[in-house]
Design a protein around this motif. Structure first.
Motif, short mmCIF file in Angstrom:
data_model
loop_
_atom_site.label_atom_id
_atom_site.label_comp_id
_atom_site.label_asym_id
_atom_site.label_seq_id
_atom_site.Cartn_x
_atom_site.Cartn_y
_atom_site.Cartn_z
N THR A 1 1.28 -0.83 0.20
CA THR A 1 0.27 0.05 0.27
C THR A 1 1.06 0.98 -0.14
O THR A 1 1.98 1.17 0.34
CB THR A 1 -0.29 -0.53 1.14
OG1 THR A 1 -1.21 -1.16 1.01
CG2 THR A 1 -2.08 1.25 0.96
N ASP A 2 0.67 2.50 -0.97
CA ASP A 2 1.23 3.43 -0.87
C ASP A 2 1.92 4.18 0.41
O ASP A 2 0.41 4.55 1.28
CB ASP A 2 0.83 4.09 -1.80
CG ASP A 2 0.97 5.73 -1.85
OD1 ASP A 2 2.83 5.04 -2.12
OD2 ASP A 2 0.75 6.58 -2.13
N GLY A 3 2.99 3.95 0.45
CA GLY A 3 3.87 5.00 2.01
C GLY A 3 3.48 4.11 2.97
O GLY A 3 4.11 4.19 3.79
N PHE A 4 3.41 2.40 2.62
CA PHE A 4 3.33 1.34 3.87
C PHE A 4 4.92 0.61 3.64
O PHE A 4 4.70 1.09 2.25
CB PHE A 4 2.16 0.87 3.68
CG PHE A 4 1.09 1.12 4.28
CD1 PHE A 4 0.32 0.19 5.41
CD2 PHE A 4 0.30 2.12 4.09
CE1 PHE A 4 -0.85 0.33 6.04
CE2 PHE A 4 -1.38 2.27 4.54
CZ PHE A 4 -1.64 1.53 5.43
N ALA A 5 5.73 0.18 4.72
CA ALA A 5 6.42 -0.45 4.34
C ALA A 5 6.93 -2.36 4.61
O ALA A 5 5.79 -1.94 5.70
CB ALA A 5 7.67 0.28 5.45
N GLU A 6 7.03 -2.20 4.12
CA GLU A 6 7.25 -4.30 4.52
C GLU A 6 8.19 -4.08 5.74
O GLU A 6 9.14 -4.05 5.20
CB GLU A 6 7.40 -4.62 2.91
CG GLU A 6 7.25 -6.47 3.76
CD GLU A 6 6.94 -7.58 2.12
OE1 GLU A 6 6.81 -8.57 1.94
OE2 GLU A 6 7.99 -6.51 1.59
N VAL A 7 7.15 -5.15 6.57
CA VAL A 7 7.86 -5.49 7.75
C VAL A 7 8.56 -6.82 7.64
O VAL A 7 9.80 -7.39 8.46
CB VAL A 7 7.17 -4.99 9.13
CG1 VAL A 7 7.87 -3.05 8.65
CG2 VAL A 7 6.04 -5.33 9.38
N VAL A 8 7.94 -7.83 7.41
CA VAL A 8 8.00 -8.95 7.38
C VAL A 8 7.21 -9.34 5.62
O VAL A 8 6.44 -8.38 5.54
CB VAL A 8 7.51 -9.90 8.35
CG1 VAL A 8 8.23 -9.43 9.54
CG2 VAL A 8 5.96 -9.77 8.87
N PRO A 9 7.66 -9.66 5.23
CA PRO A 9 6.72 -10.71 4.17
C PRO A 9 5.49 -10.72 4.18
O PRO A 9 4.51 -11.33 5.14
CB PRO A 9 7.38 -12.70 3.98
CG PRO A 9 8.87 -12.20 4.16
CD PRO A 9 8.63 -11.72 5.44
N GLY A 10 4.38 -10.06 3.95
CA GLY A 10 3.06 -9.54 3.88
C GLY A 10 2.48 -9.32 4.74
O GLY A 10 1.54 -9.60 4.91
N ARG A 11 3.18 -8.70 5.37
CA ARG A 11 3.01 -7.60 6.67
C ARG A 11 3.42 -6.00 6.49
O ARG A 11 5.19 -5.84 6.05
CB ARG A 11 3.53 -7.88 8.11
CG ARG A 11 3.04 -7.40 9.05
CD ARG A 11 1.13 -7.62 9.48
NE ARG A 11 1.03 -7.32 10.64
CZ ARG A 11 -0.09 -7.45 10.82
NH1 ARG A 11 -0.58 -7.14 10.38
NH2 ARG A 11 -0.43 -6.74 12.28
N PHE A 12 2.84 -4.79 6.12
CA PHE A 12 2.96 -3.72 5.67
C PHE A 12 2.76 -3.03 7.07
O PHE A 12 1.93 -2.98 7.15
CB PHE A 12 2.41 -3.41 4.31
CG PHE A 12 2.92 -3.97 3.05
CD1 PHE A 12 3.86 -3.72 2.24
CD2 PHE A 12 2.03 -5.17 3.14
CE1 PHE A 12 4.95 -4.70 1.15
CE2 PHE A 12 2.84 -5.86 2.01
CZ PHE A 12 3.82 -5.89 1.03
N VAL A 13 3.59 -1.55 7.08
CA VAL A 13 3.08 -0.65 8.33
C VAL A 13 2.65 0.28 7.28
O VAL A 13 4.12 0.41 6.98
CB VAL A 13 3.86 -1.12 9.88
CG1 VAL A 13 4.99 -0.62 9.39
CG2 VAL A 13 3.36 -0.57 10.43
#
Length: 122
Positions: free
Chosen positions: A33-45
């Motif tokens: 999602t725009d502006g979200f960073a991937e923290v683990v595969p398949g999980r963005f924050v």
């Protein structure tokens, strides 16, 4: 059916899993999602000011299993992780529930044996 348990926040017209952090809110997405960073595969924050939220609520999914009341904490394949909400230790023992903490009893319940699934938002 997907089971929700925890905070959910509305932000910019979409709803996200959320985690409050003071004046900030961590929003989570399972997809890029725009502006979200991937923290683990398949999980963005993404961290946003709490003041920007359109709404914040806490969601629980409740059910009945073996004739007793439970809250659904999660799911894995055909199983639901449930926590007993009846508050009676003898009942928890009779059901063979795991003691998670003092007075807190949980189990993995076959999804097919669970009835009366309902979501409540606070």
């Amino acid at each position: 059916m997907s089971f929700r348990h925890g905070y959910y926040a509305g932000w910019r017209g979409a709803e996200y899993e959320a985690s409050p952090d003071g004046d900030q809110m961590r929003l989570y997405s399972a997809a890029p999602t725009d502006g979200f960073a991937e923290v683990v595969p398949g999980r963005f924050v993404r961290v946003v000011p709490a003041a920007e939220l359109e709404h914040l609520s806490y969601v629980n999914t409740f059910c009945t299993w073996q004739g007793e009341p439970f809250v659904v904490l999660g799911e894995h394949q055909t199983w639901l992780r449930v926590e007993y909400t009846g508050g009676k230790a003898p009942v928890a023992e009779r059901l063979g529930l795991e003691t998670f903490d003092r007075g807190v009893y949980q189990a993995w319940a076959p999804r097919s044996d669970v009835a009366d699934l309902r979501e409540e938002t606070v």
